[in-house]
Design a protein around this motif. Structure first.
Motif, short mmCIF file in Angstrom:
data_model
loop_
_atom_site.label_atom_id
_atom_site.label_comp_id
_atom_site.label_asym_id
_atom_site.label_seq_id
_atom_site.Cartn_x
_atom_site.Cartn_y
_atom_site.Cartn_z
N GLU A 89 -121.30 29.63 105.54
CA GLU A 89 -120.16 30.20 106.26
C GLU A 89 -118.90 29.76 105.53
OE1 GLU A 89 -118.44 29.09 110.54
OE2 GLU A 89 -120.31 30.24 110.68
N LEU A 114 -114.89 29.27 105.49
CA LEU A 114 -113.84 29.05 106.47
C LEU A 114 -112.47 28.99 105.82
CD1 LEU A 114 -115.39 26.11 108.54
CD2 LEU A 114 -115.58 28.56 109.01
N VAL A 165 -109.13 27.26 107.02
CA VAL A 165 -108.57 26.36 108.03
C VAL A 165 -107.09 26.68 108.21
CG1 VAL A 165 -108.16 23.96 108.64
CG2 VAL A 165 -110.25 24.60 107.44
N TYR A 225 -114.88 22.56 114.66
CA TYR A 225 -113.91 23.64 114.71
C TYR A 225 -114.38 24.74 115.66
CZ TYR A 225 -117.24 25.94 111.61
OH TYR A 225 -118.39 26.49 111.07
N PRO A 266 -114.38 28.92 115.62
CA PRO A 266 -114.01 30.16 114.92
C PRO A 266 -113.12 31.02 115.81
CG PRO A 266 -116.37 29.73 114.73
CD PRO A 266 -115.84 28.78 115.76
N CYS A 304 -110.40 28.02 113.24
CA CYS A 304 -110.53 28.45 111.85
C CYS A 304 -110.86 29.94 111.80
CB CYS A 304 -111.66 27.69 111.15
SG CYS A 304 -111.39 25.93 110.96
N VAL A 358 -113.24 32.64 110.11
CA VAL A 358 -114.49 32.78 109.36
C VAL A 358 -114.32 33.94 108.38
CG1 VAL A 358 -116.95 33.27 109.47
CG2 VAL A 358 -115.89 31.84 111.22
#
Length: 224
Positions: A104, A106, A108, A123, A125, A168, A170
């Motif tokens: 995955e 991310l 941030v 986190y 998503p 975050c 994705v």
């Protein structure tokens, strides 16, 4: 599946013959691509006193959840369906060979945060109500590639604390098509990540497809 997984010990020790508690839970439910002759005695910890109450809860829940799983995971025509939404997906996404979970990517939102490979992040998503834990395996121009990991067995260290990074974005998923059709590059697809705790269908665009390996970007929980 999540209802059973959270009642398992969470050690991911592999003593049951599966890579972790998530796969064991899936096997207990009789998923189509795993052996269905699976029983709770395969887990050596469920017979210990501290886990007996949860074992009883699993035994009570299994018949009903097995029935739901059988009805909603795959319909009579072989379609792959999400459990929480009942939507049909083009394929299910599994980890790359030898890896513990799908990859995955991310983004941030906290631009001041600093990271190293091996850090474990806590986190949420954007658009997902579930808190995730991911172990960083690669950092590339601010994009963090993580493997999904569970919070209860991290390093076996009671003092271990993941890095809190808040919400975050994705950006992408990468993994193997385990069931369903192989998509074409450029195609907008519906897919079901096998590690998704809600077992919800996602959508996105295929930017790489080679054999059964795919990369999906523009990931969204909204499916039109």
């Amino acid at each position: 599946m999540k209802e059973i997984e959270v009642l398992l010990p969470g050690y991911n020790c592999g003593e049951c013959g599966f890579r972790g508690c998530r796969e064991f839970a899936r096997a207990l439910l009789g998923a189509r691509d795993l052996e269905t002759d699976v029983h709770l005695d395969l887990c050596p910890f469920l017979s210990r006193e501290r886990h007996l109450e949860k074992r009883t809860q699993i035994e009570e829940k299994l018949p009903e959840i097995r029935s739901l799983w059988a009805e909603r995971e795959v319909d009579e025509e072989g379609e792959i369906r999400g459990v929480i939404d009942g939507l049909a997906a083009d394929f299910a996404l599994a980890p790359l060979p030898g890896e513990p979970a799908c990859r995955e990517d991310l983004l941030v939102i906290d631009r001041d945060a600093e990271f190293e490979v091996g850090d474990v992040l806590r986190y949420r998503p954007l658009g997902c109500p579930i808190t995730h834990f991911g172990e960083i395996i690669k950092i590339d121009h601010g994009l963090l590639t993580v493997h999904m990991v569970g919070p209860r067995h991290l390093l076996g260290d009671e003092d271990f604390a993941p890095k809190e990074v808040g919400v975050c974005m994705v950006a992408a998923f990468e993994g193997m098509v385990s069931r369903g059709r192989i998509p074409e590059v450029g195609e907008t697809v519906r897919f079901l990540p096998e590690h998704c705790m809600m077992q919800k269908v996602h959508s996105g665009v295929i930017v790489h497809s080679e054999g059964k390996t795919v990369r999906i970007e523009g990931v969204d929980l909204k499916v039109w």
